[in-house]
Each structure stands twice: as C-alpha cells, then as structure tokens.
Design a protein around this motif. Structure first.
Motif, PDB file in Angstrom:
ATOM      1  N   THR A 254      35.935  51.085  41.411  1.00 49.77           N
ATOM      2  CA  THR A 254      36.176  49.871  41.235  1.00 49.77           C
ATOM      3  C   THR A 254      37.508  49.450  41.818  1.00 49.77           C
ATOM      4  O   THR A 254      38.519  50.081  41.201  1.00 49.77           O
TER       5      THR A 254
ATOM      6  N   ALA B 133      40.363  46.985  41.447  1.00 48.72           N
ATOM      7  CA  ALA B 133      40.577  46.075  40.459  1.00 48.72           C
ATOM      8  C   ALA B 133      41.657  44.908  41.293  1.00 48.72           C
ATOM      9  O   ALA B 133      43.048  45.429  41.281  1.00 48.72           O
TER      10      ALA B 133
ATOM     11  N   TYR C 104      38.689  38.697  32.618  1.00 44.51           N
ATOM     12  CA  TYR C 104      37.680  39.246  33.567  1.00 44.51           C
ATOM     13  C   TYR C 104      38.347  40.474  34.513  1.00 44.51           C
ATOM     14  O   TYR C 104      37.725  41.253  34.965  1.00 44.51           O
ATOM     15  N   GLY C 105      39.723  40.155  34.536  1.00 47.17           N
ATOM     16  CA  GLY C 105      40.276  41.200  35.160  1.00 47.17           C
ATOM     17  C   GLY C 105      40.643  42.523  34.394  1.00 47.17           C
ATOM     18  O   GLY C 105      40.612  43.427  35.079  1.00 47.17           O
TER      19      GLY C 105
ATOM     20  N   GLN D 100      37.681  44.861  34.471  1.00 47.20           N
ATOM     21  CA  GLN D 100      37.621  45.597  35.732  1.00 47.20           C
ATOM     22  C   GLN D 100      37.928  47.079  35.219  1.00 47.20           C
ATOM     23  O   GLN D 100      37.143  48.043  35.394  1.00 47.20           O
TER      24      GLN D 100
ATOM     25  N   THR E 299      34.344  50.021  33.890  1.00 43.50           N
ATOM     26  CA  THR E 299      34.566  51.086  34.824  1.00 43.50           C
ATOM     27  C   THR E 299      34.787  52.468  33.840  1.00 43.50           C
ATOM     28  O   THR E 299      34.108  53.468  34.151  1.00 43.50           O
TER      29      THR E 299
ATOM     30  N   VAL F 263      38.926  53.650  38.540  1.00 50.06           N
ATOM     31  CA  VAL F 263      39.484  52.287  38.792  1.00 50.06           C
ATOM     32  C   VAL F 263      40.531  52.336  40.099  1.00 50.06           C
ATOM     33  O   VAL F 263      41.580  53.465  39.616  1.00 50.06           O
TER      34      VAL F 263
ATOM     35  N   THR G 169      32.492  48.858  43.778  1.00 43.93           N
ATOM     36  CA  THR G 169      32.283  47.862  42.879  1.00 43.93           C
ATOM     37  C   THR G 169      33.684  46.872  43.405  1.00 43.93           C
ATOM     38  O   THR G 169      34.715  47.227  43.111  1.00 43.93           O
TER      39      THR G 169
ATOM     40  N   ALA H 103      35.065  42.965  41.941  1.00 40.47           N
ATOM     41  CA  ALA H 103      35.050  41.794  41.347  1.00 40.47           C
ATOM     42  C   ALA H 103      35.837  40.724  41.799  1.00 40.47           C
ATOM     43  O   ALA H 103      37.095  40.819  42.321  1.00 40.47           O
TER      44      ALA H 103
END
Length: 500
Positions: free
Chosen positions: A195, A197, A205-206, A209, A213, A220, A242, A244
C-alpha cells in the motif's frame, strides 16, 4: 468476502499479524519486516514511558511521514498513552488549539516547526521532543505486546465542525482494531499487497492505510508527495498494489502520463472524501485496467460507514454503497423512524466515544440508537442526508451542518471566518462552499466592507495563518451583507447569490 473476526484486541497486536520475515514498512530510514516492526514499536513505547509519561497521557506528533510517525499509533497504544496526530499542513494557531485542548504532555516535531510556534502556543508541561533525536527512541529495551482493555482510549483525531474550533474524536483500541480488520476484509487485502500511503496520517482514512495493511500482513510505503509524478514513481519503484485517494488526487493522477508497468501493478483503488465524477471514473478505468475501484463514505466519529462493490460502480456511480463490516447504517426520518430518505445514523462498535472534554457537542452528535437498531447503544447521527433505493444502495443527498468538503478535507467555515476577522482588514466574513470540478467544493469568502485594494494583504495574512486546503478561492467584497429577520447573516441568501 470472508466475515472478519468481530473480537477486538489491543491495537499494538497488529505487529503480530504478518510473518516475521515479511516486509511491513518501507520509509526513507529503510525497511522493517514484521519482526523489526514488533521490536521497533516495543522500543518506542518503552522510550515514551521513560519520559515521565503515564497511563492516559496524550502524546502529539506534528511531522511528515517517517518511520517515527508511522509507528507512533501502535507505540502509544502499547505504552498506554493516547496518540494525537496533527496534520503537518496546519499552522501555529491550529496546532496551539490542539495541544491545549488535548492537554498534550509531549509533542514530537522538528526544529523548523518549533520555530514557527509563537509564545504561548505550547502549553506548560508539554515536553518538546525533537525528531532529530528520534533514533535514540528506538534503542530502549522494548515493551512486550500489551494486554490493554480494547475499550481504553488509543487516539484523539481532531476534526472540524461547522462551528467552532476542531474537536478531538475519542477512539479506542477496539474502534481502530475493528476498523482495520473491516477494511482489510472488504478490500481483500493479503500479505503480498503493498500500500502506498499518500494521505495524511492524521486523518482516519489516512491512518487506516497503515492499520488495515498491517491487519492483512502486508507492507506499507508512506509517501509525502509534491506532484503526481512522485506518486507514479513510487508506485513503479515499490510495485504498489493498493492506493487510497480523494477526488482531487485522482484528477491529477488520471491526467498524468503513466508507464504501463506502474499502472498495471495497481490492483485496488479506494476513494473517499467526496464523489468521483463519472468522467474521472471512466478515465480511471482506462489508465488502471487491472484495478478494482472502491467508492466509500465515512465520518471520523464512526471511522467509515459504507462502501460500494466495484462491480456496481459503472451502473451506480453516485452510490455510497452499503454498510461495511461491523457498521449498522440506518436512514432515519424527522419522526425518528426508518425512511427512504433521511439522516444517516451509524451504530455499532466503530462508533467513537464522543468528543474530548466537550460534553455539549458530544450530546449533539452521539445519541441513543433509533428504535429497532440491531446494535443499540450510542449511535452517531451524522447530519448527512441520504436516500436508500429499492436495492438497498445508499446515495448522498446533502450535508445539514454547513461543513465545506474541499480536497477531501472537512473545513469549518468558522475557522476561515475567524482568521479573516483576525487580519483586521474586514469587519464581517462569511465562508461558503461552492461546487468545484477539481476540489469537490472551493471556499468562497464574502467580506465587508468593500476594501478590495486590500485583497493582497488579506490573502497574505490568511496564507500565514491557515493551511493551504483552507485558503479561499474567490474573495467577494461587499459594502453590506444580507441578514435574516433576526439580524443574523443570511448564509442561504449569500449562497444563492454566489451560485446564481
């Protein structure tokens, strides 16, 4: 989707979710595998406790994405401390408010940031810890995984309301643990996933991440970026699967040139903080043909409420979807009964414990769940109006609290207005959200009296006092402002005037 385990655990146990030798975190300081993640979290937790910090003390961080900021959520949880992440984009006035309101006993930051603080910004008894000395924080013999009660507080995440200053949402180990497990489940995250980030770790939301994960045993890669090309380069370098984002970021990314290897490595894209335009969705399909696109809705007071299955996105691009695991989502009409259109009410174990030291505003938003709720207890009454269609899909209708949603950020009009008044250049100010194709909403600032020759000075003042995402777009100068019959500024009339 496999139904996730609903039993919460101490948040710091996320270090145990991956294979010991599997990569867990990649920052400019290097790579940590899960064994290294466990060691580093334990050492940082022990170092914090050694600084005369006790159970329940608040520890703030005001830093970009580093190994330190990535590990603090778990280290504070292990040490019995409450983490208070501060958006690195905030300026001294907002930082001072958060430090004072939370009663922070320590602030981890950098010398350059300390230099921007003014006298009185750091409350008495708040220890300043320079990040340059952070390497020593990882040399302490580590604390072992904790046996914390999952209902203990783990974090205060500060979020803006429509009036007043930001308020600290109280999140427990259980809130954060179950949020991580829920997202990992419905996104189908796996140990092989990586992911990127890019969102601020001070947002729910942050931060998720990282947590979701790690809940899946994946890796990450935190990134502070300046331009779309930085994100693209990182995706290609680290073989990211991934990502976001919020709508303005997706607009930037789909307009940029992509190497095929980078675009094809992405397997899932998630969006929250505003609706994606159909044109952006079409372009995302073209640029990222191998990726599933997840449209989501959430609010800090309950973490996240809904997501839309990727297979439904093309047919229902405006839908928020249905409830995520562990969330009960109800649509309640003015009579308190279930309705096809009404206020979104969220119940269940993802609901936060209220606002820190603010019983009045807690009582406004956190109220008993509606009759017939499966979970019961306390629910979050969102203030957002939604409708549910015959298939059970939810659609956002509008906000009832006057918040401005710009670039994925919730901005309090009051904060912008107070900053404008503090300049001494205007006598009255009204901040409003107006539609913007790139930002979702732009901030329009209407001020009195008409001294438009001072606009450069006003903008310069606001740039010193407010972060970039709070800066107004158009500034409208007026000799007088419309008022309602009770003498208050008529925001509805001003909004209609701007939209006309």
């Amino acid at each position: 989707m496999k139904v996730p385990d609903p039993i919460p655990r101490p948040l710091d146990h996320l270090t145990l979710r991956g294979a010991p030798e599997a990569p867990a975190l990649v920052t400019r300081e290097g790579m940590l595998d899960y064994a290294g993640l466990e060691q580093a979290v334990g050492a940082l937790a022990a170092a914090l406790r050694a600084r005369d910090l006790g159970e329940g003390d608040r520890v703030a961080s005001w830093l970009p994405k580093t190994r330190l900021t990535s590990l603090l959520p778990l280290a504070c949880a292990r040490a019995g401390l409450i983490h208070v992440p501060i958006n690195p984009l905030l300026k001294h006035a907002q930082v001072a408010h958060i430090l004072a309101d939370s009663g922070a006993r320590a602030l981890l930051t950098a010398k350059a940031r300390i230099a921007t603080l003014e006298e009185g910004d750091v409350p008495a008894g708040c220890d300043l810890i320079d990040e340059e000395a952070s390497a020593a924080l990882f040399d302490t013999p580590p604390l072992l995984p904790s046996d914390r009660d999952p209902e203990d507080l783990a974090a205060l995440l500060y979020t803006s309301g429509s009036t007043g200053r930001p308020k600290g949402v109280m999140l427990t180990h259980a809130n954060l643990w179950l949020g991580a497990i829920s997202v990992a489940a419905y996104l189908g995250l796996a140990p092989e996933d990586r992911t990127l980030a890019v969102l601020p770790l001070s947002f729910d939301y942050g931060q998720n991440q990282l947590l979701s994960t790690w809940a899946a045993g994946g890796c990450v890669v935190p990134l502070d970026y300046l331009a779309a090309r930085d994100v693209i380069r990182a995706i290609e370098t680290h073989k990211i699967s991934t990502l976001a984002g919020v709508p303005p970021l997706w607009v930037q990314l789909v307009e940029a040139p992509w190497p095929a290897t980078a675009a094809l490595s992405l397997r899932r894209l998630t969006n929250s903080g505003g609706k994606l335009a159909p044109s952006v969705i079409r372009r995302m399909r073209e640029v990222f043909p191998a990726a599933d696109i997840y449209s989501m809705y959430g609010l800090t007071e309950a973490f996240r409420s809904t997501y839309l299955e990727p297979a439904l996105l093309d047919e229902h691009p405006d839908s928020m979807g249905t409830a995520i695991p562990f969330a009960e989502i109800m649509v309640i009409g003015p009579d308190g009964q279930a309705a096809a259109e009404g206020e979104l009410v969220h119940a269940g174990p993802l609901v936060a414990k209220g606002y820190w030291n603010d019983t009045a505003r807690t009582a406004e938003r956190f109220k008993p769940a509606p009759a017939g709720s499966i979970y019961g207890g306390t629910a979050v009454w969102s203030g957002d109006r939604v409708r549910r269609d015959a298939a059970g899909l939810l659609y956002f209708v509008g906000r009832e609290d006057g918040m401005i949603k710009t670039s994925g950020n919730r901005v309090s009009p009051t904060e912008v207005e107070e900053a404008a008044l503090a300049s001494g250049l205007v006598a009255e100010a009204v901040a409003l959200g107006v539609p913007d194709p790139r930002l979702g909403e732009a901030i329009a600032l209407v001020v009195r009296p008409d001294r438009r020759d001072e606009e450069a000075a006003l903008r310069a003042f606001l740039k010193r006092e407010l972060p970039n995402f709070m800066q107004p777009g158009p500034i409208v100068w007026r000799e007088d402002l419309p008022r309602s019959p009770n003498g208050k500024l008529d925001r509805v009339a001003l909004k209609q005037e701007l939209m006309g």
